[in-house]
Structures are given as structure tokens and as C-alpha cells.
Write a protein that holds these residues in place. Structure first.
Motif, PDB file in Angstrom:
ATOM      1  N   ILE A 174       8.763 -94.078 -30.439  1.00  0.00           N
ATOM      2  CA  ILE A 174       7.751 -93.176 -29.874  1.00  0.00           C
ATOM      3  C   ILE A 174       6.388 -93.459 -30.534  1.00  0.00           C
ATOM      4  O   ILE A 174       5.347 -93.434 -29.864  1.00  0.00           O
ATOM      5  CB  ILE A 174       8.160 -91.695 -30.116  1.00  0.00           C
ATOM      6  CG1 ILE A 174       9.451 -91.363 -29.357  1.00  0.00           C
ATOM      7  CG2 ILE A 174       7.033 -90.751 -29.743  1.00  0.00           C
ATOM      8  CD1 ILE A 174       9.292 -90.874 -27.941  1.00  0.00           C
ATOM      9  N   ALA A 175       6.410 -93.762 -31.837  1.00  0.00           N
ATOM     10  CA  ALA A 175       5.149 -94.043 -32.553  1.00  0.00           C
ATOM     11  C   ALA A 175       4.408 -95.218 -31.921  1.00  0.00           C
ATOM     12  O   ALA A 175       3.182 -95.163 -31.722  1.00  0.00           O
ATOM     13  CB  ALA A 175       5.447 -94.321 -34.029  1.00  0.00           C
ATOM     14  N   LEU A 226       2.945 -94.072 -28.633  1.00  0.00           N
ATOM     15  CA  LEU A 226       1.754 -93.238 -28.885  1.00  0.00           C
ATOM     16  C   LEU A 226       0.546 -94.113 -29.194  1.00  0.00           C
ATOM     17  O   LEU A 226      -0.543 -93.917 -28.647  1.00  0.00           O
ATOM     18  CB  LEU A 226       2.003 -92.295 -30.073  1.00  0.00           C
ATOM     19  CG  LEU A 226       2.856 -91.056 -29.787  1.00  0.00           C
ATOM     20  CD1 LEU A 226       3.144 -90.323 -31.092  1.00  0.00           C
ATOM     21  CD2 LEU A 226       2.149 -90.139 -28.788  1.00  0.00           C
ATOM     22  N   THR A 240      -2.177 -88.012 -27.939  1.00  0.00           N
ATOM     23  CA  THR A 240      -1.584 -87.280 -29.057  1.00  0.00           C
ATOM     24  C   THR A 240      -0.088 -87.101 -28.824  1.00  0.00           C
ATOM     25  O   THR A 240       0.396 -87.180 -27.687  1.00  0.00           O
ATOM     26  CB  THR A 240      -2.202 -85.872 -29.186  1.00  0.00           C
ATOM     27  OG1 THR A 240      -1.897 -85.135 -27.983  1.00  0.00           O
ATOM     28  CG2 THR A 240      -3.716 -85.945 -29.355  1.00  0.00           C
ATOM     29  N   ARG A 241       0.618 -86.869 -29.936  1.00  0.00           N
ATOM     30  CA  ARG A 241       2.043 -86.598 -29.857  1.00  0.00           C
ATOM     31  C   ARG A 241       2.312 -85.388 -28.948  1.00  0.00           C
ATOM     32  O   ARG A 241       3.259 -85.390 -28.157  1.00  0.00           O
ATOM     33  CB  ARG A 241       2.567 -86.322 -31.279  1.00  0.00           C
ATOM     34  CG  ARG A 241       4.058 -86.200 -31.424  1.00  0.00           C
ATOM     35  CD  ARG A 241       4.450 -86.244 -32.900  1.00  0.00           C
ATOM     36  NE  ARG A 241       4.353 -87.597 -33.422  1.00  0.00           N
ATOM     37  CZ  ARG A 241       5.397 -88.443 -33.478  1.00  0.00           C
ATOM     38  NH1 ARG A 241       6.586 -88.043 -33.065  1.00  0.00           N
ATOM     39  NH2 ARG A 241       5.245 -89.645 -33.947  1.00  0.00           N
ATOM     40  N   LEU A 280       2.151 -86.388 -25.318  1.00  0.00           N
ATOM     41  CA  LEU A 280       3.341 -87.140 -24.906  1.00  0.00           C
ATOM     42  C   LEU A 280       4.517 -86.193 -24.671  1.00  0.00           C
ATOM     43  O   LEU A 280       5.168 -86.254 -23.623  1.00  0.00           O
ATOM     44  CB  LEU A 280       3.697 -88.199 -25.950  1.00  0.00           C
ATOM     45  CG  LEU A 280       4.825 -89.172 -25.534  1.00  0.00           C
ATOM     46  CD1 LEU A 280       4.568 -90.572 -26.079  1.00  0.00           C
ATOM     47  CD2 LEU A 280       6.198 -88.693 -25.970  1.00  0.00           C
ATOM     48  N   TYR A 281       4.742 -85.279 -25.650  1.00  0.00           N
ATOM     49  CA  TYR A 281       5.902 -84.392 -25.512  1.00  0.00           C
ATOM     50  C   TYR A 281       5.707 -83.336 -24.427  1.00  0.00           C
ATOM     51  O   TYR A 281       6.676 -82.739 -23.968  1.00  0.00           O
ATOM     52  CB  TYR A 281       6.275 -83.771 -26.867  1.00  0.00           C
ATOM     53  CG  TYR A 281       7.049 -84.743 -27.730  1.00  0.00           C
ATOM     54  CD1 TYR A 281       8.373 -85.063 -27.420  1.00  0.00           C
ATOM     55  CD2 TYR A 281       6.449 -85.382 -28.819  1.00  0.00           C
ATOM     56  CE1 TYR A 281       9.085 -85.975 -28.187  1.00  0.00           C
ATOM     57  CE2 TYR A 281       7.157 -86.291 -29.589  1.00  0.00           C
ATOM     58  CZ  TYR A 281       8.476 -86.582 -29.278  1.00  0.00           C
ATOM     59  OH  TYR A 281       9.175 -87.494 -30.023  1.00  0.00           O
ATOM     60  N   SER A 337      11.651 -87.052 -24.729  1.00  0.00           N
ATOM     61  CA  SER A 337      12.324 -87.985 -25.646  1.00  0.00           C
ATOM     62  C   SER A 337      12.125 -89.425 -25.168  1.00  0.00           C
ATOM     63  O   SER A 337      11.602 -89.665 -24.079  1.00  0.00           O
ATOM     64  CB  SER A 337      13.826 -87.680 -25.660  1.00  0.00           C
ATOM     65  OG  SER A 337      14.342 -87.858 -24.345  1.00  0.00           O
ATOM     66  N   LYS A 338      12.602 -90.369 -25.988  1.00  0.00           N
ATOM     67  CA  LYS A 338      12.556 -91.772 -25.598  1.00  0.00           C
ATOM     68  C   LYS A 338      13.430 -92.002 -24.358  1.00  0.00           C
ATOM     69  O   LYS A 338      13.054 -92.764 -23.458  1.00  0.00           O
ATOM     70  CB  LYS A 338      13.048 -92.643 -26.769  1.00  0.00           C
ATOM     71  CG  LYS A 338      12.806 -94.125 -26.576  1.00  0.00           C
ATOM     72  CD  LYS A 338      13.013 -94.917 -27.864  1.00  0.00           C
ATOM     73  CE  LYS A 338      14.424 -95.419 -27.975  1.00  0.00           C
ATOM     74  NZ  LYS A 338      14.620 -96.434 -29.052  1.00  0.00           N
TER      75      LYS A 338
END
Lengths: 219, 219
Positions: free
Chosen positions: B32-33, B36, B42-43, B46-47, B52-53
Motif C-alpha cells: 500500500i505504501a 500511496l 493521502t492514506r 486511499l482507504y 485493502s490491497k
């Protein structure tokens, strides 16, 4: 001599075990311990033949290009069809061959070991060139081009068939693929005499095993 | 409205970043990093869109079946050719599409998410059925069978081409594949009017972009 024969058999048993483990677990997840357990040989025996997991993968890939069971035929195009159909038949029964495909498809393993697709293209192009020289092919056929398409198509038909919820028989699928392509490759007089039926591999194998092929055809 | 549009764009940017990372690193190794960093969001953003992946992989696969750029044509077989050639053109330029293929080919990812090959077979079979109903196909053509072979062949030609030491242009290869198969699918009168040239996608795209297609053909 007996000792040498035993060594060859042990090597083959290890390769087949490696094939089974690579096929089921994938290259990354596979371990030497799993391969040892499957081959039922000692660690010493395995390392006598293969120095590492990498070496085992290379050994598996070296078995990938095989024309076993293919015998000379009146038409070179028939030998090409026989090669493809026999491979389709065997790949469903031999984990070693499936593993060589899985290693080629796997992007990481591919980066480490390459694939045997170029060798398959070379074998296929050579047969097509012979067919062309003997006047079996239509004038627009460029052996190298058609060889690339055939190897690519065979590979993809195998891959997508295997991934289906209810996988069709691969020999049936490859038979259909040849019936789709061959009318634009073979001259009509040759086309009419080519045997692309899905039971061709079985007939070839029983013929090779000594049974009379003509008898099988009638049965 | 502006806010909604921004959300759609952010979602797309994340998907494209996920595509890039999955394409380069493979599903297992992707983080995920990395996604991003690549998406420059931003995290939290994304969420907001993906939990999730796994969810990102599903999002990538949902982009796999696309007929973008294909417009109605006098022959249904032409629409089929356009779909295949456009995909070949785009897959070389769009990491998101390449990632969807990589996720399908990867045996572990495939076990988790399945593939979009069955959807592609459905789309292809529907076009072939329409072509058949309109009398464009030869009498032996069974849409479902030919659709399986076409999707399989396209996939394998892409896979083996990409693995070559000097990869050929995929649009050229798919153009050759259609030229090999189509004479055994289309009736002659239709065959003679089908455009399977490798520059077809470029012409379709500039035509879609508003340029006069006839002008482009002459240029």
C-alpha cells in the motif's frame, strides 16, 4: 551400467518430484524439503544431481520442449499437429510439463530462468519451413510469424482453459484451435488429409506402444 | 458536483497507481505504501475508496474488460477486431490494463480474485453470435468455441510476445493473429471488407478524437 541406470532413474524421480511441487506450490513457495519428501530420496542424492532449487527449476525447464511420441509423417504439417496435440494430452497428465509452463508464466521465475517459448518457436518454425519447402503451405505463410502465433495461442488456450470454472479438455481445445488455423495454412489437398481429431494422441501412443494403428482407427 | 468529480478522479488516480505497482512488482510484493507514493494521495483518501490491497486488486480487475474506443461498425466482426486491436494498442501504454493481465496470469492472485477471461469470452461470443445472425460467419462457426479460442490466443500471444528478448509490437502480432484466423470465420464477401491492419487502433482513436477518419486514411 546398472549403477548409471539407477542414477538416471533417481535424477528423473527428483525432477518429477520438483515438477509436482513447483506445479502445486509455485517456484517461490516450493522448498527442497517438499521435493525430498515427494521424491523419496536422500538429501545427498538430490544434491548429487542438483546443486540448488534454481538448478532444479532449470532441470524442469530443460524437459519443456519435447517431441516425444511424434514420428515421421507423410506431411510435415501433420508432425506439427501431432507435436501440439501430444503436448496437450501429456500436460494434463504430467506435472513436470505443467511445472515448466508454470515457471514460464510466473513473472519472477521467468526473470530468473527465461522461458522455453523461443525454443518452441524455433521447433515450430523449422517444421513450417519444411512444410513450405515441400509445397504443403499456402503462399502467404511466413513460417517464423505463424510459429510465433501458434506457440502463443497454444500457451494462452492452455492458460485460460485451466483457469475456467469447469476446464474443458485441453486436447479438445487444441484440436479446435488447429481446425480454426489450419485452413489458412495448409493447401487444400493437404488440409483434407490432416488428422486433427482430439483422439489423435491416444492413437499415436498406442501405435507407438506396438498396437496396430489401423486396428485402433476402426475400433 | 465538483466534489464528486474530484472523488472520481482521486479514485482513478489510485487505481492507476495500483495498476502500475501490481504490474511492476506483482501482487504479492506490492505494498500500500508503494501505491500511496505513486498515486500521491493521502492514506485517508486511499482507504476512503479501497479498504485493502485485495480491494485494490479487485478494482484493477474491474477495469480489465473494456470496449472503450469501439464504435458501431457495418460488420459485427469488425467490432470484434476493433476491440482486440484497441486492447493490444492500449495494453502497451496503460499499466492498469497490464496489471489486470498480470493478476490473471499470476496463479496465487488468480486463486484469490479469479480472472476476467470468462467475461471476455462472453463479450466475444456475443459479438460472434450477432455476426452469425447477420450472416457474416461461415456455417461451421460456433460462437462460444471460437470465443474461447480467441480470448485464449490473444492472451497467450500477449504473454509470449512480452517474454521475448526483443518483444514485437503487440498490435502487429494481434493483427497477424486475426489475419490467420478470420479467413476461417468470415464469409468471403465480409472478409474482403474487414480492416485488420495494425494501424487500425490509431485511426479509430483519431476518428474518435474528432478528426475526420477519411482524411487520416489518405494522410
Amino acid at each position: 551400467m546398472a549403477q548409471q541406470e539407477r542414477a538416471i532413474r533417481t535424477r528423473q524421480a527428483i525432477l518429477e518430484a520438483a515438477g509436482k511441487v513447483f506445479d502445486e506450490a509455485g517456484y517461490e513457495a516450493a522448498t527442497i524439503a517438499q521435493i525430498l519428501a515427494c521424491a523419496k530420496v536422500t538429501r545427498g542424492a538430490l544434491y548429487f544431481h542438483f546443486s540448488s532449487k534454481e538448478d532444479l527449476a532449470r532441470g524442469v525447464l530443460d524437459e519443456a520442449v519435447t517431441t516425444e511420441g511424434v514420428s515421421p509423417q507423410p506431411f510435415k504439417l501433420q508432425e506439427l499437429i501431432d507435436t501440439s496435440l501430444l503436448l496437450a494430452h501429456r500436460v494434463q497428465r504430467e506435472p513436470l510439463l505443467r511445472a515448466s509452463i508454470r515457471l514460464s508464466v510466473d513473472q519472477r521465475a521467468r526473470a530468473m530462468f527465461g522461458t522455453r517459448w523461443p525454443d518452441w518457436i524455433t521447433v515450430t518454425a523449422a517444421l513450417l519451413q519444411e512444410a513450405k519447402d515441400k509445397g504443403e503451405t499456402l503462399p502467404h505463410v511466413v513460417p517464423e510469424e505463424v510459429a510465433r502465433l501458434m506457440v502463443g495461442s497454444w500457451t494462452g488456450v492452455q492458460l485460460t482453459a485451466e483457469a475456467m470454472p469447469e476446464p474443458p479438455d485441453l486436447t479438445d481445445e487444441i484440436s479446435l484451435l488447429y481446425r480454426l488455423m489450419m485452413p489458412n495454412i495448409a493447401v487444400p489437398g493437404v488440409l483434407a488429409r490432416l488428422d486433427m481429431a482430439p483422439d489423435r494422441p491416444l492413437r499415436l501412443m498406442s501405435s507407438a506402444a506396438g498396437a496396430a494403428e489401423d486396428h485402433m482407427r476402426e475400433a
